[in-house]
Design an enzyme around this catalytic site. Structure first.
Site, PDB file in Angstrom:
ATOM      1  N   ARG A 102     -14.970  18.787  24.847  1.00 28.07           N
ATOM      2  CA  ARG A 102     -15.432  19.685  25.907  1.00 28.07           C
ATOM      3  C   ARG A 102     -15.857  18.878  27.137  1.00 28.07           C
ATOM      4  NH1 ARG A 102     -17.996  21.492  21.043  1.00 28.07           N
ATOM      5  NH2 ARG A 102     -17.367  23.597  20.432  1.00 28.07           N
ATOM      6  N   LYS A 140     -21.781  20.875  21.160  1.00 33.25           N
ATOM      7  CA  LYS A 140     -22.281  22.248  21.131  1.00 33.25           C
ATOM      8  C   LYS A 140     -23.006  22.490  19.804  1.00 33.25           C
ATOM      9  CE  LYS A 140     -20.663  26.731  22.636  1.00 33.25           C
ATOM     10  NZ  LYS A 140     -19.509  27.529  22.970  1.00 33.25           N
ATOM     11  N   HIS A 154     -10.771  22.485  30.184  1.00 34.67           N
ATOM     12  CA  HIS A 154     -10.525  23.285  28.978  1.00 34.67           C
ATOM     13  C   HIS A 154      -9.036  23.469  28.693  1.00 34.67           C
ATOM     14  CE1 HIS A 154     -13.669  24.828  26.419  1.00 34.67           C
ATOM     15  NE2 HIS A 154     -12.849  25.748  25.981  1.00 34.67           N
ATOM     16  N   ARG A 196      -8.103  21.129  26.134  1.00 37.77           N
ATOM     17  CA  ARG A 196      -8.607  21.523  24.809  1.00 37.77           C
ATOM     18  C   ARG A 196      -7.645  22.533  24.157  1.00 37.77           C
ATOM     19  NH1 ARG A 196     -13.364  21.136  21.950  1.00 37.77           N
ATOM     20  NH2 ARG A 196     -14.214  23.045  21.101  1.00 37.77           N
ATOM     21  N   HIS A 237     -15.603  23.374  16.182  1.00 42.63           N
ATOM     22  CA  HIS A 237     -15.892  24.812  16.101  1.00 42.63           C
ATOM     23  C   HIS A 237     -16.756  25.091  14.872  1.00 42.63           C
ATOM     24  CE1 HIS A 237     -12.064  26.010  18.540  1.00 42.63           C
ATOM     25  NE2 HIS A 237     -13.102  25.813  19.317  1.00 42.63           N
ATOM     26  N   TYR A 265      -5.755  29.914  18.231  1.00 45.43           N
ATOM     27  CA  TYR A 265      -4.619  29.048  18.561  1.00 45.43           C
ATOM     28  C   TYR A 265      -3.399  29.334  17.692  1.00 45.43           C
ATOM     29  CZ  TYR A 265      -7.972  26.711  21.448  1.00 45.43           C
ATOM     30  OH  TYR A 265      -8.920  26.465  22.404  1.00 45.43           O
TER      31      TYR A 265
END
Length: 320
Positions: free
Chosen positions: A171, A196, A267, A270, A293, A302
């Site tokens: 990120r 995150k 992004h 990503r 995640h 995805y």
């Protein structure tokens, strides 16, 4: 009171220790003490200020005056609210406005400041699951990465940044927070510290990316750095960590310069990393670990983007 409140206007009656505003300060302080990130605390404060201002306009001053119907009225207010350009708030935006309000009332209840939680049964707006608008092909990604001019001072740094985005899919904030020590050239890994949700994760890095990082470290970083050196890997022209907006602008500039008819910035890489890995047969759990995640459902978006695989499978079973 919390440091966050300096230079900020109080809302309602700041002298009332039982007021919504006094409890907001305590809540933000509690978040800081329990190790929420400054960014999460800042976002919560911003959305709760919107809510408290709405309450103040309606003469609502204390948490025990807030009922579920009042919170539903606030939801309707957000639904009908218009931005300066006349557009409504997206359902995602309405959702992120309401979640901090739920957190605030949950905390008030757990701390026994109120007897019951008026927000516990509140229905959140359903968020549409959106596919990434743009994803790069391998060829397009290579074209973007080749844009920085390696003859220019910052070109060496920019190339290393783009290679790192493409090799790891990290990120934007994770890129900004990278330290020199986080890159292990021997093992070929990169450590994302406190990404995150405050999680660390170790990521494998490609040879080419490591080469570009090393070149930047050897040729340029020592010229940019200002003492005392805090170890930040990627620095701007004045020896500081790169600002969030500046990093976005930088990547977007190279995407536009590549003339590939696709828009995006950090992004975009990503999305691209995840999609290309899926198309090349990587297991979704592995991609989940790479991207950091918390839930595999976030990664599964995805699988819908990866249409190439689907075409192959249908092609074998279908008469085109």
């Amino acid at each position: 009171s919390s440091d966050l409140e300096k230079n900020k206007e109080p809302i309602g009656n700041p002298a009332d220790p039982e007021g919504l505003y006094a409890f907001l300060l305590r809540y933000l302080d509690w978040m800081a003490v329990t190790n929420y990130s400054p960014r999460t605390i800042g976002n919560n404060e911003s959305y709760l200020r919107t809510f408290l201002t709405w309450c103040d306009d309606r003469g609502l001053e204390r948490p025990n005056e807030i009922t579920k119907p009042i919170l539903e009225r606030y939801q309707r207010y957000l639904y009908h609210k218009r931005k300066p350009n006349g557009e409504p708030l997206s359902f995602r935006s309405q959702y992120v406005h309401i979640v901090p309000v739920r957190g605030y009332f949950k905390w008030l209840t757990k701390q026994n400041y109120i007897l019951y939680n008026p927000a516990s049964e509140l229905d959140l707006p359903k968020i549409e699951k959106r596919l990434p608008k743009y994803v790069l092909t391998e060829k397009e990604a290579e074209t973007v990465i080749a844009q920085p001019d390696l003859g220019e001072t910052m070109g060496v740094r920019d190339r290393a940044i783009l290679e790192t985005f493409y090799s790891t899919g990290i990120r934007r904030m994770e890129m900004i927070n990278l330290r020199e020590l986080d890159v292990d050239h021997e093992r070929g890994t990169l450590m994302v510290r406190q990404g995150k949700n405050r999680k660390d994760r170790m990521i494998p890095v490609g040879e080419r990316c490591l080469f570009r990082i090393k070149r930047y470290q050897q040729e340029l970083r020592h010229k940019l750095v200002m003492e005392p050196d805090d170890g930040t890997l990627f620095l701007n022209t004045v020896g500081q960590p790169i600002l969030v907006g500046a990093l976005t602008t930088l990547v977007r500039k190279y995407v536009e310069a590549a003339n590939i008819n696709k828009r995006g910035s950090c992004h975009l890489f990503r999305h691209t990393v995840a999609t290309l890995m899926l198309e090349n047969g990587a297991d979704i759990r592995y991609i989940q670990a790479l991207l950091g995640h918390a839930e595999v459902s976030t990664t599964q978006i995805y699988t819908q983007v990866s249409i190439k695989q689907l075409k192959k499978k249908i092609g074998r079973a279908h008469v085109w």
